[in-house]
Design an enzyme around this catalytic site. Structure first.
Site, PDB file in Angstrom:
ATOM      1  N   GLY A 129       0.803  -1.213   0.000  1.00  0.00           N
ATOM      2  CA  GLY A 129       0.000   0.000   0.000  1.00  0.00           C
ATOM      3  C   GLY A 129       0.829   1.252   0.000  1.00  0.00           C
ATOM      4  N   CYS A 130       1.119   1.771   1.196  1.00  0.00           N
ATOM      5  CA  CYS A 130       1.805   3.055   1.276  1.00  0.00           C
ATOM      6  C   CYS A 130       3.283   2.911   1.547  1.00  0.00           C
ATOM      7  CB  CYS A 130       1.183   3.919   2.373  1.00  0.00           C
ATOM      8  SG  CYS A 130       1.432   3.257   4.028  1.00  0.00           S
ATOM      9  N   GLY A 131       3.723   1.766   2.046  1.00  0.00           N
ATOM     10  CA  GLY A 131       5.131   1.596   2.331  1.00  0.00           C
ATOM     11  C   GLY A 131       5.558   2.159   3.663  1.00  0.00           C
ATOM     12  N   LEU A 132       4.639   2.852   4.369  1.00  0.00           N
ATOM     13  CA  LEU A 132       4.976   3.435   5.666  1.00  0.00           C
ATOM     14  C   LEU A 132       4.269   2.740   6.810  1.00  0.00           C
ATOM     15  CD1 LEU A 132       4.789   7.227   4.766  1.00  0.00           C
ATOM     16  CD2 LEU A 132       6.842   5.964   5.326  1.00  0.00           C
TER      17      LEU A 132
END
Length: 293
Positions: A129-132
């Site tokens: 998804g966002c990588g975070l």
């Protein structure tokens, strides 16, 4: 029209890895005609990576080649520095509190690696998804990749990359069955695919490949990792660059586009990054000295 009347999808169940695909009922339209039958779908399930008894990451993954996945993830995420620091890997079936099936992959790792892991431990929830998700800081989210040798003595021909890409689709057994998976492959300098792994997640497929490359006795074990290159059936994000560099591979070719951060990281660590590698076409975004056009 029944699904069986459509072009054959592929091999029988006997040729599948355990539980990586199954048949489900399906209805729909094909060439304007209604059909009803069965279709293969790729499985994905929660896979918990457990280090010395402590759960560190839960990913959604295709439940095949999980030992490769666990080893590759451990290496590419810097949890261990070498396969020798992983003493054992065991896969166990589990069920969540609400009865949903999942898998635990239990790794026994060196005490020094485990101590380092505990210092920066975080919970990941699938980084597609966002990588975070689940990271404690931006420093953890965007880790600098390994620096690759700038004077690498291997130069690759664009024709070799094209040859490898031409083989990849026919080697993607699970994609042929389900149409739902990504692949990552390590190729020799002449463009021959030596190792290939598949998963519903592009990062997972690359981790599985890195794990397979790192195993003693792997088909590529006699060669150095940077004697060949990696191709992926997806876009190239910064994580794909970071993971490729962690394996010591100096060229990554992606079928789709690349991100700006991927280009910056590839340039900084010395990796040759190719995007839109399809047929005879490709675009070189960093370190062009390694590719002969």
């Amino acid at each position: 029209m029944k699904l069986q009347d459509l072009p054959p999808q592929t091999p029988p169940r006997a040729e599948l890895a355990m539980a990586d695909a199954r048949k489900v009922p399906v209805t729909g339209l094909h060439d304007g005609q209604v059909f009803q039958g069965e279709d293969w779908v790729a499985e994905e399930c929660p896979v918990a990576l457990v280090y010395n008894g402590i759960s560190h990451a839960v990913m959604l993954a295709t439940p095949a080649d999980l030992e490769d996945f666990a080893l590759g993830f451990s290496l590419s995420e810097g949890i261990v520095d070498s396969p020798a620091q992983v003493y054992g890997i065991e896969v166990q079936s589990e069920r969540s509190c609400d009865g949903q099936p999942g898998l635990n992959v239990n790794l026994d790792i060196a005490s020094a690696s485990f101590a380092r892991l505990k210092e920066r431990r975080r919970t990941l929830a699938g980084r597609t998804g966002c990588g975070l998700c689940g990271t404690d800081s931006l420093e953890q989210a965007v880790r600098a990749p390994n620096t690759l040798p700038k004077n690498a003595d291997i130069v690759f021909r664009a024709a070799a990359v094209s040859a490898a890409l031409g083989q990849m689709r026919e080697r993607q057994r699970l994609l042929g069955i389900t149409g739902a998976t990504h692949a990552a492959a390590w190729c020799s300098a002449d463009g021959t695919i030596v190792l290939l792994r598949e998963d519903v997640g592009r990062h997972n497929a690359l981790d599985k490949l890195i794990g397979a490359l790192s195993r003693p006795g792997a088909p590529a074990a006699a060669a150095r990792a940077n004697d060949g290159f990696i191709i992926v059936s997806s876009r190239a994000s910064y994580e794909m660059v970071q993971k490729t560099a962690s394996a010591g591979v100096t060229l990554l070719a992606a079928v789709s586009g690349v991100t700006g951060l991927a280009v910056d990281m590839a340039q900084g660590c010395g990796l040759t990054l190719l995007g839109f590698a399809r047929g005879q076409d490709l675009s070189v975004y960093s370190q062009p000295q390694r590719i002969v056009l």
